[in-house]
Design a protein around this motif. Structure first.
Motif, PDB file in Angstrom:
ATOM      1  N   GLY A  18       2.929   5.263 -11.643  1.00  0.00           N
ATOM      2  CA  GLY A  18       2.828   4.155 -11.230  1.00  0.00           C
ATOM      3  C   GLY A  18       2.130   4.197  -9.715  1.00  0.00           C
ATOM      4  O   GLY A  18       1.408   5.002  -9.996  1.00  0.00           O
ATOM      5  N   GLY A  19       1.951   2.816 -10.274  1.00  0.00           N
ATOM      6  CA  GLY A  19       1.842   2.684  -8.152  1.00  0.00           C
ATOM      7  C   GLY A  19       0.149   1.712  -8.399  1.00  0.00           C
ATOM      8  O   GLY A  19      -0.201   1.463  -7.387  1.00  0.00           O
ATOM      9  N   THR A  20      -0.406   2.284  -9.072  1.00  0.00           N
ATOM     10  CA  THR A  20      -1.845   2.076  -8.561  1.00  0.00           C
ATOM     11  C   THR A  20      -2.260   0.496  -8.800  1.00  0.00           C
ATOM     12  O   THR A  20      -3.018  -0.248  -7.540  1.00  0.00           O
ATOM     13  CB  THR A  20      -3.082   2.934 -10.162  1.00  0.00           C
ATOM     14  OG1 THR A  20      -2.640   3.445 -10.847  1.00  0.00           O
ATOM     15  CG2 THR A  20      -4.387   2.161  -9.890  1.00  0.00           C
ATOM     16  N   ILE A  21      -1.149  -0.351  -9.567  1.00  0.00           N
ATOM     17  CA  ILE A  21      -1.976  -2.108  -9.193  1.00  0.00           C
ATOM     18  C   ILE A  21      -0.941  -1.752  -7.740  1.00  0.00           C
ATOM     19  O   ILE A  21      -1.687  -3.191  -7.171  1.00  0.00           O
ATOM     20  CB  ILE A  21      -0.815  -2.634 -10.031  1.00  0.00           C
ATOM     21  CG1 ILE A  21      -1.454  -2.549 -11.513  1.00  0.00           C
ATOM     22  CG2 ILE A  21      -1.233  -4.249 -10.122  1.00  0.00           C
ATOM     23  CD1 ILE A  21      -1.408  -3.130 -12.632  1.00  0.00           C
ATOM     24  N   GLY A  53       2.625   1.901  -2.860  1.00  0.00           N
ATOM     25  CA  GLY A  53       1.774   1.962  -4.279  1.00  0.00           C
ATOM     26  C   GLY A  53       1.701   3.782  -3.698  1.00  0.00           C
ATOM     27  O   GLY A  53       1.510   4.452  -5.565  1.00  0.00           O
ATOM     28  N   ILE A  54       1.681   4.068  -2.776  1.00  0.00           N
ATOM     29  CA  ILE A  54       1.042   5.637  -2.587  1.00  0.00           C
ATOM     30  C   ILE A  54       1.953   6.977  -3.040  1.00  0.00           C
ATOM     31  O   ILE A  54       2.169   7.450  -3.782  1.00  0.00           O
ATOM     32  CB  ILE A  54       0.560   6.116  -1.396  1.00  0.00           C
ATOM     33  CG1 ILE A  54      -0.575   5.333  -0.936  1.00  0.00           C
ATOM     34  CG2 ILE A  54       0.120   7.144  -0.950  1.00  0.00           C
ATOM     35  CD1 ILE A  54      -0.637   5.407   0.419  1.00  0.00           C
ATOM     36  N   ARG A  61       4.839   5.568  -5.111  1.00  0.00           N
ATOM     37  CA  ARG A  61       4.621   5.736  -6.867  1.00  0.00           C
ATOM     38  C   ARG A  61       3.900   6.381  -7.387  1.00  0.00           C
ATOM     39  O   ARG A  61       4.180   7.175  -8.345  1.00  0.00           O
ATOM     40  CB  ARG A  61       4.809   4.043  -7.229  1.00  0.00           C
ATOM     41  CG  ARG A  61       6.220   3.225  -7.090  1.00  0.00           C
ATOM     42  CD  ARG A  61       6.290   2.058  -7.105  1.00  0.00           C
ATOM     43  NE  ARG A  61       6.004   2.304  -9.028  1.00  0.00           N
ATOM     44  CZ  ARG A  61       7.161   2.025  -9.601  1.00  0.00           C
ATOM     45  NH1 ARG A  61       8.546   2.361  -9.027  1.00  0.00           N
ATOM     46  NH2 ARG A  61       7.503   2.121 -11.078  1.00  0.00           N
ATOM     47  N   MET A  62       2.767   7.030  -7.062  1.00  0.00           N
ATOM     48  CA  MET A  62       1.764   7.723  -7.074  1.00  0.00           C
ATOM     49  C   MET A  62       2.324   8.527  -7.256  1.00  0.00           C
ATOM     50  O   MET A  62       1.509   9.818  -8.290  1.00  0.00           O
ATOM     51  CB  MET A  62       0.443   7.036  -6.182  1.00  0.00           C
ATOM     52  CG  MET A  62      -0.501   6.153  -7.063  1.00  0.00           C
ATOM     53  SD  MET A  62      -1.860   5.428  -6.261  1.00  0.00           S
ATOM     54  CE  MET A  62      -3.036   7.291  -7.085  1.00  0.00           C
ATOM     55  N   LEU A 120       0.469  -1.349  -0.088  1.00  0.00           N
ATOM     56  CA  LEU A 120       0.206  -0.217  -0.029  1.00  0.00           C
ATOM     57  C   LEU A 120       0.805   1.469   0.520  1.00  0.00           C
ATOM     58  O   LEU A 120       0.272   1.982  -1.355  1.00  0.00           O
ATOM     59  CB  LEU A 120      -1.133   0.015   1.564  1.00  0.00           C
ATOM     60  CG  LEU A 120      -1.759   1.569   1.497  1.00  0.00           C
ATOM     61  CD1 LEU A 120      -2.785   1.397   0.559  1.00  0.00           C
ATOM     62  CD2 LEU A 120      -2.426   1.015   2.481  1.00  0.00           C
ATOM     63  N   GLN A 149       4.297  10.123  -9.520  1.00  0.00           N
ATOM     64  CA  GLN A 149       4.058  10.538 -10.921  1.00  0.00           C
ATOM     65  C   GLN A 149       4.358   9.063 -11.590  1.00  0.00           C
ATOM     66  O   GLN A 149       4.744   8.890 -12.816  1.00  0.00           O
ATOM     67  CB  GLN A 149       4.342  11.152 -11.923  1.00  0.00           C
ATOM     68  CG  GLN A 149       2.489  12.543 -11.015  1.00  0.00           C
ATOM     69  CD  GLN A 149       3.530  13.409 -11.836  1.00  0.00           C
ATOM     70  OE1 GLN A 149       4.245  13.803 -12.933  1.00  0.00           O
ATOM     71  NE2 GLN A 149       2.260  14.751 -11.466  1.00  0.00           N
ATOM     72  N   LEU A 206      -0.993   0.059  -5.337  1.00  0.00           N
ATOM     73  CA  LEU A 206      -1.941   0.687  -3.805  1.00  0.00           C
ATOM     74  C   LEU A 206      -2.897  -1.139  -3.715  1.00  0.00           C
ATOM     75  O   LEU A 206      -3.221  -0.846  -2.173  1.00  0.00           O
ATOM     76  CB  LEU A 206      -2.242   1.483  -4.894  1.00  0.00           C
ATOM     77  CG  LEU A 206      -3.522   2.623  -3.797  1.00  0.00           C
ATOM     78  CD1 LEU A 206      -2.886   3.151  -2.608  1.00  0.00           C
ATOM     79  CD2 LEU A 206      -3.821   3.245  -4.504  1.00  0.00           C
ATOM     80  N   PHE A 207      -3.882  -1.158  -4.769  1.00  0.00           N
ATOM     81  CA  PHE A 207      -4.545  -1.749  -4.849  1.00  0.00           C
ATOM     82  C   PHE A 207      -4.413  -3.780  -4.932  1.00  0.00           C
ATOM     83  O   PHE A 207      -5.498  -4.732  -3.710  1.00  0.00           O
ATOM     84  CB  PHE A 207      -5.802  -1.909  -6.333  1.00  0.00           C
ATOM     85  CG  PHE A 207      -6.785  -0.628  -6.420  1.00  0.00           C
ATOM     86  CD1 PHE A 207      -7.944  -0.716  -5.996  1.00  0.00           C
ATOM     87  CD2 PHE A 207      -6.093  -0.036  -7.861  1.00  0.00           C
ATOM     88  CE1 PHE A 207      -8.358   0.459  -6.172  1.00  0.00           C
ATOM     89  CE2 PHE A 207      -6.610   1.181  -7.643  1.00  0.00           C
ATOM     90  CZ  PHE A 207      -8.418   1.524  -6.723  1.00  0.00           C
TER      91      PHE A 207
END
Length: 291
Positions: free
Chosen positions: A43-46, A34-35, A37-38, A31, A41, A48-49
């Protein structure tokens, strides 16, 4: 004599080893990564989820084990006492968590900003740091970092959310009183109202954030005001979400007939947490929105 000694030295339940803490650590790591990396900018969405899904799986499994232990009467007054001490220390750690952020706001607003404007220093440091800086709050710092922005007013959604949280504190107290007098119907009504108000608060805060970002240009890049605003309100919103989820679990358990008037610490722990969230919001409303 032997019977008396046995009665005063009851066995303390020690659960067997479990993998849930490890799974929770993996979920938190995914988690946070992911945060990060988001925010950068990248990516990181995958990730995160994946982290969220792992944490949900961990909470469902771990909470399920604890609930089964509780309903099987595994716990005694010794465990109940340790649970209360543990929850008290947990809430104290949360108090210190928010105290650090309020301390950051105080330092920025009442020490750093005036100092940059030339107050309280002997060598006129501001003259060679940024002599045109205007020490007025709210500020995004010297050089107008992030461009011009509007400060979030106290009236409107913040005031409405304050009323919602205060009302939720009343409904959870009503539910607690109903449980203690054996009125399960009002217990369920009170909890359902509290959960609904909690998620309504979060929904309105999302609307507030959308308005701030798209119409007020108030973002995380809006200097120290934007940073402290989203730091405090964002972490509080996360705690409201967690508290609402906790109360949802308590609501489902109450509908299944769990808890009695004399044995309901699971409910009390969630209620303590919810009252803590209410108090933090009142302080936040005064020092972030109002003053």
């Amino acid at each position: 004599m032997a019977n008396t000694q046995h009665a005063t030295t009851q066995h303390y339940y020690v659960p067997s080893s479990t993998i849930w803490p490890f799974i929770g650590s993996v979920g938190l790591a995914l988690l946070v990564l992911g945060i990060i990396r988001m925010l950068n900018q990248q990516g990181g969405t995958i990730l995160l989820f994946m982290g969220i899904a792992t944490l949900i799986y961990m909470l469902y499994g771990w909470f399920g084990e604890v609930i089964r232990e509780s309903e099987s009467r595994t716990y005694t007054r010794w465990e109940d006492r340790s649970f209360r001490i543990g929850m008290s220390w947990f809430i104290f750690s949360e108090v210190m968590f928010f105290a650090a952020f309020f301390g950051a706001l105080f330092y920025a607003r009442h020490l750093s900003v005036p100092w940059l404007g030339g107050a309280g220093e002997e060598a006129n440091t501001h003259e060679w740091l940024w002599n045109s800086f205007s020490a007025v709050w709210p500020t995004n710092g010297p050089a107008n970092v992030g461009g011009s922005f509007e400060a979030m007013p106290a009236w409107g959604l913040p005031t409405l959310n304050t009323i919602i949280l205060l009302t939720s504190g009343v409904t959870v107290t009503w539910a607690h009183h109903s449980l203690k007098i054996g009125n399960r119907q009002n217990l369920i009504y009170g909890l359902a109202m509290t959960v609904a108000l909690g998620f309504l608060f979060v929904g309105l805060q999302m609307i507030e954030y959308s308005h701030a970002y798209h119409e007020m240009n108030l973002t995380l890049k809006s200097g120290i005001y934007g940073s402290t605003f989203y730091l405090l309100t964002g972490f509080h919103g996360m705690h409201v979400t967690l508290g609402a989820i906790m109360l949802t679990v308590i609501l489902v358990r109450s509908m299944k007939g769990h808890f009695t008037a004399s044995n309901h610490f699971g409910f009390e722990a969630a209620a303590w947490y919810w009252h803590f969230v209410d108090v933090v919001w009142l302080i936040l409303f005064v020092f972030v929105y109002w003053l």
